[in-house]
Enzyme design. Structure first.
Site, PDB file in Angstrom:
ATOM      1  N   PRO A 124      28.893  38.708  33.284  1.00 39.39           N
ATOM      2  CA  PRO A 124      28.598  39.931  33.609  1.00 39.39           C
ATOM      3  C   PRO A 124      29.575  40.990  34.232  1.00 39.39           C
ATOM      4  CG  PRO A 124      26.675  38.665  34.306  1.00 39.39           C
ATOM      5  CD  PRO A 124      27.771  37.818  33.813  1.00 39.39           C
ATOM      6  N   TYR A 125      30.455  40.284  35.070  1.00 43.78           N
ATOM      7  CA  TYR A 125      31.491  40.739  35.737  1.00 43.78           C
ATOM      8  C   TYR A 125      32.570  41.586  34.585  1.00 43.78           C
ATOM      9  CZ  TYR A 125      36.187  41.324  38.002  1.00 43.78           C
ATOM     10  OH  TYR A 125      37.461  42.006  38.408  1.00 43.78           O
ATOM     11  N   GLY A 126      32.898  40.570  33.509  1.00 49.60           N
ATOM     12  CA  GLY A 126      33.911  41.040  32.698  1.00 49.60           C
ATOM     13  C   GLY A 126      33.159  41.994  31.770  1.00 49.60           C
TER      14      GLY A 126
END
Length: 445
Positions: A247-249
């Site tokens: 989810p960060y990327g």
């Protein structure tokens, strides 16, 4: 007030006196209240008089107007690890800087150090604000409030979460924005993905809308190599397909897409910097990395290295030893924070209206986690215990950059490439700041 120093031998009722079924107010109590009101009014008048005598009274703030030869940069997340180092570099280069940070991950102590280093009026301003919080809390600490040795806290509540950001932009004349503000832990993003989409993607949209509304011409966007996911070929170039796996990327990739779609019909100058694993600290020992204790589990491996060396944690946890790499541990490209902020300044200098620049910021050399651990032991001089654990969800085996494009177009090359030396510099700061920054804001009476 008269009589305050006397001691009473008898307790006096604070209620009104009753006489024949009728209540009469105590005249002495009424006089006391009137006296207090008079004193408060007198103090208020005195404060107004002092303010009027100040040379900055009724004078527009230097931050609220454009000034020839001075570039005013908004640094979101400027109280954080990377953002504070970027603010330091900008101030050293004679930029005017406004920091906006909600201090959820940043440190007010870093801002205080910057204010001490650059106390001149019109150099540095700090605004306490959350780019995505509907309850707007505006905290401003500029040269006017520092003059009186305290800062104002103003609470305004709004049903429109964008109102706070637009207020910041309407009251300040920005020439550029360096957008660092973001949560940035891969492991945490897999546990709380909605937080990451809101904090990264939604807040970037809010900043971009405000920039568009108030005509801010330049955006330097802090992105990440995590947008590439786990590429089939190494090293990673700017043309490598972006297929994020956590989810960060994904949140950063979405934010990039929003910026690029907006730019198709905009004359804004845009620079997107996708950087790799950040280590190190200010070589002169003024700033460092001081993450929240509760985030140690998700934090950078460098932070875990120092915590283990100091005995805060029992040892290092290396997650994953069965990757298809030379020694079975992950391969990463470690970029010194001093080099990273240098790339941001060069991107700002080279930005041009209507143009987009996308650059990888790394050394071009991959190091395994086991290599990092050995460098950590050498840098700290501590025989750190190492536990090898299963893989962490969302991690990828091998990631390192091809920095050719940024070298050719921005004339940037990483200079601090000795892993052990970068860790030693940061370790010196850690040893001299055992409790991190002083996180106290404003004492309330």
């Amino acid at each position: 007030m008269l009589g305050l120093g006397r001691t009473r031998t008898q307790t006096r009722s604070s209620r009104s006196m009753s006489l024949g079924g009728m209540d009469y107010a105590d005249p002495k109590k009424k006089s006391s209240i009137a006296s207090k009101i008079f004193v408060a009014a007198a103090l208020t008048a005195l404060c107004i008089l002092i303010l009027k005598q100040s040379p900055t009274f009724n004078t527009p703030s230097a931050f609220s107007r454009h000034q020839p030869g001075v570039i005013h940069v908004l640094v979101t997340g400027g109280a954080g690890y990377i953002g504070s180092h970027a603010a330091l570099r900008l101030l050293k280069e004679n930029y005017r800087v406004t920091i906006v940070d909600n201090l959820s991950r940043g440190n007010i102590g870093a801002v205080k150090i910057l204010q001490e280093l650059f106390p001149e009026p019109g150099r540095l301003q700090f605004i306490y604000a959350d780019l995505g919080d509907a309850k707007a809390v505006n905290y401003s600490c500029s040269e006017t409030t520092v003059l009186f040795s305290y800062c104002y806290l103003t609470f305004t509540y709004s049903h429109n979460q964008n109102e706070q950001v637009h207020q910041i932009f309407s009251q300040n004349a920005f020439d550029a924005v360096m957008h660092f503000a973001a949560v940035a832990y891969v492991g945490e993003s897999t546990l709380n993905p909605l937080k990451y989409y809101h904090n990264i993607t939604s807040n970037t949209l809010t900043v971009l809308e405000a920039m568009s509304a108030y005509g801010v011409p330049t955006l330097i966007y802090s992105s990440t190599c995590a947008t590439y996911g786990e590429p089939e070929k190494m090293p990673i170039t700017e043309e490598t397909p972006q297929l994020p796996i956590n989810p960060y990327g994904k949140a950063k990739k979405m934010a990039e897409d929003i910026i690029l779609d907006f730019h198709k019909n905009s004359n804004m100058a845009v620079m997107i910097l996708r950087y790799f694993n950040v280590i190190g600290s200010d070589p002169e020992g003024r700033l460092g990395e001081a993450p929240r204790p509760e985030l140690r589990e998700h934090g950078r491996i460098s932070g875990a290295c120092y915590d283990a060396a100091r005995g805060i944690i029992p040892g290092l946890k290396v997650r994953g030893t069965d990757y298809k790499t030379t020694d079975g541990t992950c391969i990463r490209d470690y970029i010194d924070v001093t080099d990273l902020v240098d790339a941001h300044v060069k991107a700002l200098e080279k930005s041009r209206p209507g143009k987009v620049g996308i650059y990888n910021v790394g050394t071009g050399r991959g190091r395994s986690v086991k290599e990092f651990v050995e460098a950590c032991k050498a840098a700290t001089g501590v025989p750190i215990k190492v536990d090898f654990l299963p893989r962490r969800p969302g991690d990828y085996a091998e990631v390192y950059s091809d920095p050719t494009k940024i070298k050719l177009e921005l004339n940037w090359t990483a200079k601090h490439t000795d892993l052990q030396e970068s860790l030693q510099v940061a370790w010196r700061w850690q040893k001299s700041h055992l409790n991190g920054y002083d996180s106290s804001l404003v004492s309330s009476s």
